[in-house]
Design a protein around this motif. Structure first.
Motif, PDB file in Angstrom:
ATOM      1  N   ILE A 186       0.596  -1.284   0.193  1.00 55.66           N
ATOM      2  CA  ILE A 186      -0.458   0.120  -0.039  1.00 55.66           C
ATOM      3  C   ILE A 186       0.893   0.839   0.194  1.00 55.66           C
ATOM      4  CG2 ILE A 186      -1.996   1.356   1.277  1.00 55.66           C
ATOM      5  CD1 ILE A 186      -2.824  -1.580   2.180  1.00 55.66           C
ATOM      6  N   PRO A 187       1.878   1.686   1.074  1.00 58.12           N
ATOM      7  CA  PRO A 187       2.898   3.084   0.483  1.00 58.12           C
ATOM      8  C   PRO A 187       3.641   2.607  -0.294  1.00 58.12           C
ATOM      9  CG  PRO A 187       3.003   1.140   2.987  1.00 58.12           C
ATOM     10  CD  PRO A 187       1.899   0.683   2.188  1.00 58.12           C
ATOM     11  N   VAL A 188       3.772   1.678  -0.306  1.00 54.71           N
ATOM     12  CA  VAL A 188       4.921   1.062  -1.907  1.00 54.71           C
ATOM     13  C   VAL A 188       3.626   2.066  -2.921  1.00 54.71           C
ATOM     14  CG1 VAL A 188       5.755  -0.455  -3.081  1.00 54.71           C
ATOM     15  CG2 VAL A 188       6.418  -0.507  -1.365  1.00 54.71           C
ATOM     16  N   ALA A 189       2.590   1.685  -3.431  1.00 54.55           N
ATOM     17  CA  ALA A 189       2.246   2.480  -4.047  1.00 54.55           C
ATOM     18  C   ALA A 189       2.133   3.710  -4.493  1.00 54.55           C
ATOM     19  CB  ALA A 189       0.860   1.666  -4.516  1.00 54.55           C
ATOM     20  N   TYR A 190       1.402   4.179  -2.784  1.00 55.37           N
ATOM     21  CA  TYR A 190       1.424   5.685  -3.133  1.00 55.37           C
ATOM     22  C   TYR A 190       2.934   6.059  -3.350  1.00 55.37           C
ATOM     23  CZ  TYR A 190      -3.350   5.984  -1.328  1.00 55.37           C
ATOM     24  OH  TYR A 190      -5.360   5.864  -1.383  1.00 55.37           O
ATOM     25  N   VAL A 191       4.084   5.521  -2.954  1.00 56.64           N
ATOM     26  CA  VAL A 191       5.493   6.414  -3.278  1.00 56.64           C
ATOM     27  C   VAL A 191       5.490   6.323  -4.402  1.00 56.64           C
ATOM     28  CG1 VAL A 191       8.116   5.980  -3.012  1.00 56.64           C
ATOM     29  CG2 VAL A 191       6.057   5.971  -0.807  1.00 56.64           C
ATOM     30  N   VAL A 192       5.227   5.078  -5.544  1.00 57.14           N
ATOM     31  CA  VAL A 192       5.519   5.084  -6.877  1.00 57.14           C
ATOM     32  C   VAL A 192       4.540   6.285  -7.656  1.00 57.14           C
ATOM     33  CG1 VAL A 192       5.025   3.642  -9.061  1.00 57.14           C
ATOM     34  CG2 VAL A 192       5.885   2.872  -7.219  1.00 57.14           C
ATOM     35  N   GLY A 193       3.400   6.077  -7.384  1.00 61.73           N
ATOM     36  CA  GLY A 193       2.545   7.209  -7.605  1.00 61.73           C
ATOM     37  C   GLY A 193       2.992   8.792  -7.065  1.00 61.73           C
TER      38      GLY A 193
END
Length: 144
Positions: free
Chosen positions: A90-97
């Motif tokens: 979840i936080p990894v996806a937000y960092v990528v975003g």
């Protein structure tokens, strides 16, 4: 000592599943707000101009919230062993975003009050998953 570590690992896994289930419920609520209360969300939460294109994007985001909410609940109930990994993603996806937004030169102009809730959501996801992985690492090293 080893049996106690396995117990702690089991508790950490159970905690990850519970947190993922709760985040799934939060996502279902977010989905409802973004989809069926889109004008309220735009005016009061995001505080953005309720331009039709912006509202369409908010509803599209709501649709993805329904999907993630349902998947988080399903994983928490049927595939608990995946919960810590999903919580970390979840936080990894937000960092990528965030990287994508930065790369594309997209910046926020509106207050987006909901961002504060998302920060808590991300911190809870990260800390819960890291707690599990730390316990699992300690358990693995203690058993050697």
């Amino acid at each position: 000592m080893r049996g106690q570590n396995i117990n702690i690992k089991s508790v950490a896994l159970k905690a990850s599943a519970v947190v993922l289930f709760l985040l799934g419920l939060v996502d279902l609520i977010r989905g409802f707000v973004h989809t069926f209360r889109v004008h309220h969300a735009a005016n009061n939460l995001a505080q953005i101009e309720p331009h039709p294109d912006a509202l369409v994007l908010m509803v599209a985001f709501g649709i993805s919230n329904f999907l993630t909410g349902a998947l988080f609940i399903l994983i928490a109930m049927k595939a608990k062993n995946l919960a810590p990994i999903v919580l970390l993603l979840i936080p990894v996806a937000y960092v990528v975003g965030g990287i994508g937004m930065n790369y594309s030169g997209v910046t926020m102009e509106s207050p987006f009050i909901g961002q504060h809730m998302i920060k808590v959501y991300l911190i809870i996801s990260l800390l819960t998953s890291l707690s599990y992985f730390i316990v699992a690492f300690i358990n693995r090293t203690a058993s050697k």
